[in-house]
Design an enzyme around this catalytic site. Structure first.
Site, short mmCIF file in Angstrom:
data_model
loop_
_atom_site.label_atom_id
_atom_site.label_comp_id
_atom_site.label_asym_id
_atom_site.label_seq_id
_atom_site.Cartn_x
_atom_site.Cartn_y
_atom_site.Cartn_z
N TYR A 228 0.85 -1.19 0.00
CA TYR A 228 0.00 0.00 0.00
C TYR A 228 0.89 1.24 0.00
O TYR A 228 1.86 1.32 0.76
CB TYR A 228 -0.90 0.02 1.23
CG TYR A 228 -1.93 1.13 1.24
CD1 TYR A 228 -3.16 0.97 0.62
CD2 TYR A 228 -1.66 2.35 1.86
CE1 TYR A 228 -4.11 1.99 0.61
CE2 TYR A 228 -2.60 3.38 1.86
CZ TYR A 228 -3.82 3.19 1.24
OH TYR A 228 -4.75 4.20 1.22
N PHE A 302 -5.73 9.34 -3.13
CA PHE A 302 -4.55 8.81 -3.81
C PHE A 302 -4.13 7.55 -3.06
O PHE A 302 -3.88 7.60 -1.85
CB PHE A 302 -3.39 9.81 -3.79
CG PHE A 302 -2.08 9.22 -4.29
CD1 PHE A 302 -1.63 9.48 -5.56
CD2 PHE A 302 -1.31 8.37 -3.48
CE1 PHE A 302 -0.44 8.92 -6.03
CE2 PHE A 302 -0.13 7.81 -3.94
CZ PHE A 302 0.31 8.09 -5.22
N GLU A 303 -4.01 6.46 -3.78
CA GLU A 303 -3.41 5.25 -3.22
C GLU A 303 -2.96 4.35 -4.37
O GLU A 303 -3.61 4.27 -5.40
CB GLU A 303 -4.36 4.51 -2.26
CG GLU A 303 -5.73 4.22 -2.79
CD GLU A 303 -6.67 3.66 -1.71
OE1 GLU A 303 -6.36 3.75 -0.52
OE2 GLU A 303 -7.73 3.15 -2.10
N ILE A 304 -1.80 3.75 -4.18
CA ILE A 304 -1.30 2.73 -5.08
C ILE A 304 -1.21 1.46 -4.25
O ILE A 304 -0.49 1.44 -3.24
CB ILE A 304 0.07 3.11 -5.67
CG1 ILE A 304 -0.06 4.38 -6.52
CG2 ILE A 304 0.63 1.96 -6.51
CD1 ILE A 304 1.26 4.87 -7.09
#
Length: 441
Positions: A228, A302-304
């Site tokens: 994450y 926003f998250e990858i």
């Protein structure tokens, strides 16, 4: 004369009071002192138990601290950028896509999956197809995965939503916002349209990316065993989710899940001594033992992240439990809070990555890294020679690549939550005074 007479006579009551005071001082002072020392010691040990262990070395450095020549020859990860949008948000969505294409996707050409709970307009589809450098996919979320669950009393849920609106709870009166939070908390990960992907990068309409991302973040996340990634961490609005932390903390305890350093970092240990501490559990944002959630969470616009983690049994079981409580509608549980508490409970901290080299803005909050000295690759043909100098000056300690924002101010939000959630991964410690001052910068 009478006044002087009565004033001079000691009353029986005052004599008894002085006698009681002398007895109290003689027999109770030492026991009370012992009790006070015991209470202080218990609180000290309790808070020490919740102290976050300081690692011996940095566990979450930036993947790169300067510009890189984009390695376009390397194989891509099984990943996609994902945006939830409406047809009416075309202009805002175009702003985001233009920004991420300019700063990242023009080199890596990952697909962008657009999600909507209504059919897409031809105007939206044509505009995005003309803008993206990779594939654009336009998916419709099934009503069964977007609207109220079948078992829920819809009328009661709508009444609760209306009351939240009257009470002025942030976005609490918007039914679609509740649907969105529930969707992103669980149904998003099992969506048929995303089943083919392992990784996702969540983007939203009307955001800006300020720095060039010249490496593949999906590839680096996989290489470094991260699950994450985030940019900004903020405190949650307290009135939106007063019972969420208790539900997750109880679930954690009932399933005998060990306490991670990241879970410790989310908790604010109580100063109240045992046994009075447990009485605090009646208040919001407290576990059954009386300790509280700091309200700090990763801002999920926003998250990858790794889709397989969120599709896994532990996370999905937790989501189903939360779903059955009705809290997504009876309160306004945000997906950012749900993600953050679940990650803190289920992951070791080194598997969470802070993209501090990414320049990012959503609403009025932004992160703006300073540009790395001598690391801007001014002669690069792929990035452009940089002769126009459209990016900001380099600064000592900078880690950014051609950031267009002013790196003199790296963020415009208090760093308390960011520092707190990064504690398990860093040897750096911010003093209490430093934390306090960060709220006023």
């Amino acid at each position: 004369m009478l006044r002087r007479f009565f004033r001079g006579r000691p009353s029986r009551r005052s004599g008894r009071t002085r006698s009681f005071a002398r007895l109290f001082a003689r027999y109770c002072r030492i026991p009370l002192l012992i009790a006070a020392i015991a209470a202080f010691t218990e609180v000290y040990l309790h808070r020490r138990h919740w102290a976050v262990h300081q690692p011996e070395h940095e566990l979450d450095e930036p993947f790169y601290k300067s510009c890189q020549e984009p390695a376009t020859h390397l194989p891509r990860e099984n990943a996609a950028l994902v945006m939830l949008a409406r047809n009416s948000e075309l202009i805002k969505a175009l702003r985001t896509v233009h920004s991420i294409e300019k700063h990242f996707n023009q080199w890596f050409h990952y697909p962008i999956v657009f999600l909507n709970d209504e059919p897409w307009s031809d105007e939206f589809i044509n505009a995005m197809n003309a803008t993206v450098s990779g594939e654009a996919r336009f998916e419709i979320i099934p009503k069964s995965e977007w609207l109220f669950p079948d078992w829920m009393d819809t009328k009661a849920a709508k009444e609760s939503i209306a009351k939240q609106g009257r009470d002025g709870i942030l976005y609490g009166g918007l039914e679609t916002y509740h649907h969105m939070c529930r969707f992103y908390s669980g149904k998003f990960y099992t969506l048929e349209a995303l089943k083919q992907y392992k990784w996702y990068w969540r983007i939203e309409p009307d955001v800006d990316f300020y720095c060039s991302v010249t490496y593949d973040p999906f590839l680096e996340m996989a290489k470094h065993d991260k699950l994450y990634g985030f940019t900004i961490s903020l405190p949650e609005e307290p009135r939106t989710c007063p019972s969420l932390f208790r539900e997750i903390a109880d679930w954690k305890e009932d399933h005998d899940i060990p306490t991670t350093e990241l879970w410790k970092a989310t908790v604010s240990a109580s100063w109240v001594p045992w046994p009075f501490r447990s009485a605090l559990s009646w208040f919001g944002h407290r576990d059954r033992k009386g300790d509280s959630w700091s309200l700090c969470h990763y801002w999920s616009n926003f998250e990858i992240a790794n889709l397989e983690f969120f599709r896994g049994k532990e996370y999905q079981d937790l989501f189903e439990h939360l779903e059955k409580t009705g809290g997504f509608y009876n309160e306004r549980w945000g997906d950012a809070a749900v993600h953050s508490l679940a990650l803190a409970m289920l992951l070791e901290p080194q598997r969470v990555h802070h993209f501090e080299d990414f320049g990012y803005r959503h609403d009025w909050f932004f992160q703006c890294p300073a540009n790395a000295p001598g690391g801007q690759l001014l002669e690069s043909k792929t990035l452009g020679t940089g002769t126009d100098r459209s990016f900001s000056p380099e600064r000592p300690g900078g880690v950014g690549c051609r950031c267009e924002c002013d790196g003199a101010k790296t963020r415009n939000y208090a760093s308390y939550c960011l520092n707190k959630l990064k504690q398990p991964n860093t040897t750096k410690r911010i003093s209490t005074i430093g934390w306090f001052r960060s709220w006023f910068k």
